[in-house]
Design a protein around this motif. Structure first.
Motif: not given
Length: 657
Positions: A19-24, A54-62, A7-11, A44-50
């Motif tokens: 683009s975070a469209d690969d996260i789901p 990123c916005s995808a990290a906030s959406a992915a957290l739950p 349901a999240v607009d990852w793109a 690697n995608l959400l943190f990498h080297q800090g």
């Protein structure tokens, strides 16, 4: 399993690679058989080297936390590791690098993390405690849950993580009514019957009471040397054994006092403990000079250790100390035949560390081994120069051949035959360049290498290295004048090098001035050209106005070498002394930068005119802290060289300095 992530607009969101469209898809894979690979990619995608959230990290957290809270998910531990990394980074980054959605996402996530403190799996409870240790949530939000779990927890490693989490959370305001209760608990734990609980309590209390580790040094040493220190392997906060615990705890004991290192260096049956002790000795000695006398006997005692890694590290530290350890050259020399190797990738033999130590001590027993090293008959030394930053870790590495030779300038005649052979046969450009640098530094004493250098000068690949060496040797290389002159007039790189070398081997100043004095020659990195121009002395006087202007450049290297060239050309000390003194002024307060060494060297050449700089630096030789920007052996040599240079400046400028 219906997680709701579709349901999240990852793109419309971003991660470290776009683009975070690969996260789901990755989240879905974290439930399945390739969860290890998927979770590693997700981290690697959400943190990498800090550096940002990123916005995808906030959406992915739950969703990440739901995975972590589901018993049948194989990636639970990895998911909590990701949460800890993001929560810690969110507290470190500037507001502009923190996604606006993170704070509300974290506020909703916190109850889930607190709930995981009651998970049936100890590893999950430990990971949850570690998240609560590193996050920015105030103490009043997390202390009740942490205290409740502390009372019920019976897993030894989890209890350590809880102690650390309590200590951190109790300092995050507002702490609520239980902050005082936590600190009373932590102080009581200093007398716990469990050594590692006592150590955890010291770590938890030290930020608020920095003197505690020193006052309770006996307690600290007892804990880090106890066999139960291996319990930290199972914690989420450290996940490491004795050596890492030594390093972690050593960070609490600041300053030059050697008590912690001395305590670690006492005899111990565990090889890992003895290695860790030498690592802490290296850490201390690389930062301070005064512990040398106290630690030297313990280092020498480790030369006879049954473990090759311990013997190697002890010899390497004695090499770093060099002249300060020369009284123990006999003990070091006994290791020259030691062929036992480290377990590192290079498999360096212990005898190589002993050879390096004797070279640093200028002990003649190293000479046969160095000749073998020149001939390529020894392994273990670095194949090329390597630089490490000055940190609290002491890198245990050996230098490259040219760096060994640089410590032995009094034995050039003995080394030159082997070096000449290498000049003919070497195919490694790094080795060839390094050897030519050494010959240049040896100057006229390297005259025997001129025939081989003339041969290299004919080769379009090797001529720059040969030209540098011939320039250092000087007039003995005057047979190269015609070819150097020709190369100085040819189109292409290094014309400044050819022109300068032509002058140095006895040519006329005109061609060198024509190339070096031209503005185009000093574009990009001007200071090497300026250094060559200075060698022309008064012949460079026509460049005085441009040099004077360059003493105001923003780059300190340019200012230093322009000032030196100006003085060499005109004798202008009124302009030059303030320029050079400004560059070295932070040295008086213990801050060193590599550009300061040539600045001090140039000042020493000015004699009494440099008295203002000498007065400024008069206390530098007595400073205890090492003056360095590099780690490992190079930092020790940096410290020695800048102190020697300052000593020459003080002597040259007269007694009133």
């Amino acid at each position: 399993m219906g997680w709701g992530w579709d349901a999240v607009d990852w793109a419309g969101l971003k991660h470290n690679y776009g683009s975070a469209d690969d996260i789901p898809g990755l989240l879905r894979r974290c439930e399945g058989p390739d969860a290890d690979d998927a979770s590693a990619e997700l981290i690697n995608l959400l943190f990498h080297q800090g550096g940002w959230i990123c916005s995808a990290a906030s959406a992915a957290l739950p969703f990440v936390l739901r995975l972590a809270a589901t018993p049948q998910v194989p990636s639970r531990v990895a998911m909590l590791k990701l949460v800890a990394m993001l929560a810690a980074e969110a507290g470190r980054v500037q507001a502009r690098f923190l996604d606006l959605g993170w704070v509300p996402a974290w506020e909703q996530a916190l109850p889930v993390v607190l709930g995981l403190l009651d998970d049936p799996e100890p590893e999950i409870r430990r990971d949850a405690a570690d998240v609560l240790r590193v996050c920015e949530s105030p103490g009043e939000s997390v202390l009740p849950g942490l205290l409740r779990c502390w009372e019920a927890e019976d897993d030894p490693a989890t209890r350590l993580d809880l102690v650390l989490a309590l200590g951190q959370a109790a300092r995050r305001a507002p702490v609520g009514g239980q902050g005082s209760e936590v600190f009373r608990l932590l102080r009581r734990l200093l007398d716990s019957p469990e050594a590692q609980i006592r150590l955890a309590a010291v770590h938890a209390l030290a930020p608020k009471d920095p003197g505690l580790p020193t006052r309770r040094l006996g307690l600290v040493l007892e804990a880090v040397r106890d066999p139960t220190v291996e319990l930290w392997h199972h914690t989420s906060s450290l996940r490491a054994g004795a050596q890492r615990v030594h390093h972690w705890t050593g960070g609490l004991v600041t300053g030059p006092a050697p008590g912690f290192a001395l305590g670690l260096l006492a005899d111990h049956h565990d090889e890992d403990q003895r290695i860790g002790a030498l690592a802490q000795a290296g850490r201390l000695l690389s930062q301070w000079r005064s512990p040398t006398a106290a630690l030297l006997p313990r280092l020498v005692a480790r030369l006879g250790d049954p473990a090759p890694e311990v013997r190697f590290r002890a010899a390497e530290l004695l090499a770093c100390l060099g002249p300060a350890a020369a009284a123990h050259a006999d003990e070091v020399a006994t290791l020259l035949p030691d062929t036992a190797a480290r377990t590192t990738r290079r498999r360096e033999p212990v005898g190589e560390a002993a050879l390096w130590a004797l070279a640093r001590m200028n002990d003649p027993r190293c000479l046969p081994g160095v000749i073998e090293l020149i001939a390529g008959k020894r392994s273990g030394f670095a194949s090329a120069s390597a630089h490490y930053p000055a940190t609290h870790l002491h890198p245990v590495v050996l230098p490259a051949l040219p760096e060994v030779l640089g410590c032995l300038p009094n034995h050039t005649g003995l080394f030159l035959p082997s070096i000449c052979d290498q000049l003919v046969t070497a195919t490694d450009d790094r080795l060839l360049n390094g050897l030519c640098d050494v010959l240049a530094a040896w100057g006229p004493a390297a005259e025997a290498a001129v025939p081989q250098l003339l041969g290299l000068l004919e080769d379009d690949r090797t001529w720059p290295a040969a030209a540098k060496a011939l320039a250092g040797i000087g007039s003995a290389g005057n047979g190269a004048r015609d070819l150097l002159l020709s190369r100085s007039r040819a189109a292409g790189p290094h014309t400044d090098l050819a022109a300068w070398a032509y002058w140095k081997v006895g040519g006329e100043p005109g061609p060198a001035l024509e190339v070096l004095g031209h503005g185009d020659a000093s574009r990009g990195r001007p200071h090497p050209v300026l250094r060559k121009l200075a060698d022309l002395g008064p012949h460079a006087a026509p460049c005085a106005d441009r040099l004077r202007a360059m003493t105001a450049e923003t780059d300190p290297w340019t200012r230093v070498e322009a000032a030196h060239a100006l003085w060499a050309a005109t004798g202008d000390v009124e302009t030059v002394v303030p320029v050079l003194t400004t560059v070295v002024q932070d040295l008086a307060e213990g801050t060193y930068q590599p550009v300061m060494l040539p600045a001090v060297d140039h000042l020493a050449r000015l004699g009494q005119a440099a008295r203002p700089a000498a007065h400024l630096l008069r206390d530098v030789p007595a400073r205890d802290q090492r003056l360095r920007t590099s780690g490992g052996w190079r930092g020790f040599i940096q410290d020695e060289r800048i102190r020697t240079a300052v000593g020459k400046l003080l002597s040259a400028s007269g007694p009133s300095a």
